[in-house]
Design a protein around this motif. Structure first.
Motif, short mmCIF file in Angstrom:
data_model
loop_
_atom_site.label_atom_id
_atom_site.label_comp_id
_atom_site.label_asym_id
_atom_site.label_seq_id
_atom_site.Cartn_x
_atom_site.Cartn_y
_atom_site.Cartn_z
N ALA A 2 0.83 -1.20 0.00
CA ALA A 2 0.00 0.00 0.00
C ALA A 2 0.87 1.25 0.00
O ALA A 2 1.92 1.30 0.63
CB ALA A 2 -0.92 0.00 1.21
N LEU A 42 -3.84 -4.01 -11.00
CA LEU A 42 -4.42 -3.98 -9.65
C LEU A 42 -3.87 -5.11 -8.78
O LEU A 42 -3.87 -5.00 -7.55
CB LEU A 42 -5.94 -4.08 -9.74
CG LEU A 42 -6.66 -2.83 -10.23
CD1 LEU A 42 -8.13 -3.12 -10.47
CD2 LEU A 42 -6.51 -1.69 -9.22
N GLN A 46 -3.50 -1.96 -4.10
CA GLN A 46 -4.69 -1.13 -4.22
C GLN A 46 -4.45 0.25 -3.62
O GLN A 46 -3.69 0.41 -2.66
CB GLN A 46 -5.89 -1.79 -3.52
CG GLN A 46 -5.72 -2.00 -2.01
CD GLN A 46 -6.99 -2.46 -1.34
OE1 GLN A 46 -8.09 -2.01 -1.66
NE2 GLN A 46 -6.85 -3.36 -0.37
N GLN A 47 -5.10 1.24 -4.20
CA GLN A 47 -5.07 2.60 -3.66
C GLN A 47 -6.42 3.26 -3.90
O GLN A 47 -6.55 4.17 -4.71
CB GLN A 47 -3.93 3.41 -4.30
CG GLN A 47 -3.64 4.69 -3.52
CD GLN A 47 -2.48 5.47 -4.10
OE1 GLN A 47 -2.04 5.24 -5.22
NE2 GLN A 47 -1.97 6.42 -3.34
N PRO A 48 -7.47 2.79 -3.21
CA PRO A 48 -8.81 3.35 -3.41
C PRO A 48 -8.86 4.82 -3.00
O PRO A 48 -8.13 5.25 -2.11
CB PRO A 48 -9.69 2.49 -2.51
CG PRO A 48 -8.75 1.98 -1.45
CD PRO A 48 -7.45 1.78 -2.14
N GLU A 63 -19.95 0.33 -6.06
CA GLU A 63 -19.12 0.51 -7.25
C GLU A 63 -19.96 0.90 -8.47
O GLU A 63 -19.54 1.73 -9.28
CB GLU A 63 -18.35 -0.80 -7.55
CG GLU A 63 -17.30 -1.15 -6.52
CD GLU A 63 -17.85 -2.00 -5.38
OE1 GLU A 63 -17.05 -2.54 -4.61
OE2 GLU A 63 -19.11 -2.13 -5.26
N PHE A 70 -12.70 -1.11 -10.76
CA PHE A 70 -11.97 -1.98 -9.85
C PHE A 70 -10.86 -1.18 -9.17
O PHE A 70 -10.14 -0.42 -9.79
CB PHE A 70 -11.33 -3.14 -10.63
CG PHE A 70 -12.26 -4.27 -10.95
CD1 PHE A 70 -11.85 -5.58 -10.79
CD2 PHE A 70 -13.53 -4.02 -11.43
CE1 PHE A 70 -12.70 -6.64 -11.09
CE2 PHE A 70 -14.38 -5.07 -11.73
CZ PHE A 70 -13.98 -6.38 -11.56
N GLY A 71 -10.74 -1.37 -7.85
CA GLY A 71 -9.65 -0.73 -7.12
C GLY A 71 -9.87 0.71 -6.73
O GLY A 71 -9.01 1.31 -6.08
N GLU A 72 -11.01 1.29 -7.09
CA GLU A 72 -11.23 2.72 -6.79
C GLU A 72 -11.92 2.96 -5.45
O GLU A 72 -11.74 4.03 -4.87
CB GLU A 72 -12.03 3.37 -7.92
CG GLU A 72 -11.26 3.47 -9.22
CD GLU A 72 -11.95 4.34 -10.24
OE1 GLU A 72 -11.22 5.00 -11.00
OE2 GLU A 72 -13.20 4.38 -10.28
N PHE A 74 -12.94 1.33 -1.51
CA PHE A 74 -12.80 0.32 -0.46
C PHE A 74 -14.16 0.21 0.19
O PHE A 74 -14.62 1.16 0.84
CB PHE A 74 -11.73 0.73 0.54
CG PHE A 74 -11.36 -0.36 1.51
CD1 PHE A 74 -10.66 -1.47 1.09
CD2 PHE A 74 -11.70 -0.26 2.85
CE1 PHE A 74 -10.31 -2.48 1.98
CE2 PHE A 74 -11.36 -1.25 3.75
CZ PHE A 74 -10.66 -2.37 3.31
N LEU A 98 -4.55 2.18 3.90
CA LEU A 98 -4.90 2.60 2.54
C LEU A 98 -4.94 4.13 2.42
O LEU A 98 -4.95 4.65 1.31
CB LEU A 98 -6.25 2.01 2.13
CG LEU A 98 -6.32 0.47 2.16
CD1 LEU A 98 -7.70 0.00 1.75
CD2 LEU A 98 -5.25 -0.14 1.27
N THR A 100 -7.19 6.40 2.78
CA THR A 100 -8.28 7.13 2.15
C THR A 100 -8.65 8.33 3.01
O THR A 100 -8.67 8.24 4.24
CB THR A 100 -9.52 6.24 1.95
OG1 THR A 100 -9.90 5.65 3.20
CG2 THR A 100 -9.25 5.14 0.95
#
Length: 204
Positions: A2, A42, A46-48, A63, A70-72, A74, A98, A100
């Motif tokens: 991460a 991905l 991941q880096q949401p 989503e 995908f991956g955007e 969490f 992560l 966020t």
């Protein structure tokens, strides 16, 4: 591994959610399929850009609602978008690992868990034991509601009250208080998804 930096700021993340939901409502979603190259990238990590705590209801997949790939996002989903030890641990992971900056608690119209909590509060209805445990997380949110409202208005008010209750509980956690005290740009916001229109109403 991460990244130690957030994918974007909380304000940027909220703008992306709003823009994605607008595309979804217009029928212009961007992700009908996913290319293999995207999946391969991905797989590296991941880096949401945002964390969503939503309801498990099959009609409310975050989503899709936010037209996110995908991956955007969490995403944490549990009936009634309630808190519990595992949920709090998952949210803590999103913040600590992560990074966020935006956390959204998203309820939805016609939530069955909130409806069951109302039935318990107003009519003494009973559920199976583990469902009762879940409903106990919702009942305090209903304290200030007017029980004389028409049924649909009462449920709508209860859904919003439940979202606000969860947000307020999160604001009282040591993790959120610490991030706010440190001057973090983190944002915590509530939202309600409208089943008929597909629109997400943010409770700003």
């Amino acid at each position: 591994m991460a990244s130690t930096q957030p994918a974007c700021t909380a304000d940027e993340a909220l703008a992306r959610l709003k823009a994605g939901n607008a595309r979804f409502v217009r029928g212009e979603a961007r992700f009908p399929t996913v290319q293999k190259e995207i999946l391969a990238d991905l797989a590296k990590g991941q880096q949401p850009y945002a964390t969503i705590l939503g309801c498990s209801d099959s009609r409310v997949p975050p989503e899709l609602v936010f037209d996110a790939g995908f991956g955007e996002l969490f995403v944490v989903r549990v009936a009634g978008n309630v808190l519990g030890p595992s949920i709090l641990g998952t949210l803590q992971y999103a913040g600590a690992h992560l990074h966020t900056q935006l956390f959204v608690v998203m309820g939805h119209e016609g939530c069955g868990a909130v409806s069951a909590a109302l039935a318990s509060r107003l009519r003494g209805a009973r559920q199976k034991s583990r469902i009762e445990v879940l409903l106990r997380n919702i009942l305090p949110a209903l304290d200030d509601l007017d029980p004389t409202l028409p049924a649909d208005e009462l449920l709508s008010a209860a859904v919003e009250a439940n979202v606000r209750w969860t947000v307020s509980r999160l604001r009282e956690t040591p993790e959120v208080k610490a991030r706010q005290a440190s001057g973090s740009a983190m944002r915590l916001i509530g939202a309600v998804y409208e089943l008929r229109s597909g629109r997400v109403r943010f409770l700003e």
